[in-house]
Design an enzyme around this catalytic site. Structure first.
Site, short mmCIF file in Angstrom:
data_model
loop_
_atom_site.label_atom_id
_atom_site.label_comp_id
_atom_site.label_asym_id
_atom_site.label_seq_id
_atom_site.Cartn_x
_atom_site.Cartn_y
_atom_site.Cartn_z
N ASP A 136 0.83 -1.21 0.00
CA ASP A 136 0.00 0.00 0.00
C ASP A 136 0.86 1.25 0.00
O ASP A 136 1.88 1.32 0.70
CB ASP A 136 -0.90 -0.01 1.24
CG ASP A 136 -2.01 1.01 1.16
OD1 ASP A 136 -2.32 1.48 0.05
OD2 ASP A 136 -2.58 1.35 2.21
N ASN A 150 -9.99 -2.55 -7.49
CA ASN A 150 -9.09 -1.56 -8.09
C ASN A 150 -9.47 -1.17 -9.52
O ASN A 150 -8.95 -0.19 -10.05
CB ASN A 150 -7.64 -2.05 -8.08
CG ASN A 150 -7.01 -2.03 -6.70
OD1 ASN A 150 -6.05 -2.75 -6.43
ND2 ASN A 150 -7.55 -1.21 -5.80
#
EC number: 2.5.1.-
Length: 250
Positions: free
Chosen positions: A22, A70
């Site tokens: 991340d 995503n």
């Protein structure tokens, strides 16, 4: 819930480490760059970690690269992630093959662009017989979707008379997950300081330890991985049981 191990692994046992990578977009934004320019730096971090992991006692490494959610990101950023996956495989596949790395891509193949699906297949086929180090990349992956797919597979087998409903166990279910055949992660690391799973290995991480280093993924180094592993080894894993010293104390 995943079945609990009967006893904690030995301190020197090889580890399965899973990482939520991340912070690529934030890394770029902090430098006044478009979000998508953080992803090439994230690939550099992948190379560093994959190279260092075996020397740190890691035999299985699972990286969360692209989730089913995503696809909702800006089209330019999604295109950059797809481009980088192809570039990474094309540039690193032969090296990974020589070094005995077995590559497996987790997640649904449906919906992937044909050129991405082809390169995923090529990476798995080329490294299929390797067994020195296992690299799993979660791509177009979601933990809930994977659980649903495993449940559908079991239902289909039961309806076809291939398995008795009463014979469905934790082990039978785990075998039908896309991670089937490999051990559950001992340690889950999420970079950037965020403290959530974000739909990653929901079944498999039931008894994992978690570490949340406050470092963005492009800045993640083998030293950060070593620190996370050191923290893992400082913890006592009881899998729902009570430690002997606690029992002795009454």
């Amino acid at each position: 819930m995943a079945s609990a191990p009967t006893e904690p692994p030995a301190k020197d046992a090889p580890l399965h480490v899973a990482i939520v990578m991340d912070g690529n977009g934030r890394w770029a934004k902090r430098r006044g760059l478009p979000r998508k320019l953080g992803h090439p730096k994230g690939v550099e971090a992948i190379r560093r970690v994959v190279e260092a992991a075996p020397d740190l006692g890691v035999r299985w490494l699972t990286l969360y690269a692209f989730s089913t959610e995503n696809w909702g990101r800006p089209a330019g950023e999604v295109a950059e992630v797809m481009r980088l996956l192809k570039h990474y495989v094309n540039s690193d596949l032969e090296k990974l093959t020589r070094e005995g790395v077995k590559v497996r891509i987790l997640g649904r193949r449906e919906g992937l662009p044909p050129d991405v699906a082809e390169i995923v297949e090529r990476a798995e086929t080329r490294t299929a017989h390797n067994d020195k180090f296992f690299l799993q990349v979660a791509f177009n992956y979601g933990g809930r979707a994977d659980i649903v797919d495993a449940a559908r597979a079991l239902v289909a087998e039961a309806l076809a008379g291939k398995i008795d409903v009463n014979a469905i166990t934790d082990a039978a279910f785990e075998a039908r997950l896309s991670t089937g055949g490999l051990p559950s992660p001992d340690l889950v690391v999420r970079t950037s300081g965020e403290q959530r799973l974000s739909n990653f290995l929901l079944w498999e991480s039931a008894y994992s330890e978690f570490v949340f280093p406050d470092v963005l993924w492009p800045d993640f180094t083998p030293d950060h991985l070593q620190s996370a592993i050191d923290e893992f080894h400082r913890r006592e894993r009881r899998y729902g049981a009570v430690a002997d010293d606690v029992l002795a104390a009454g």
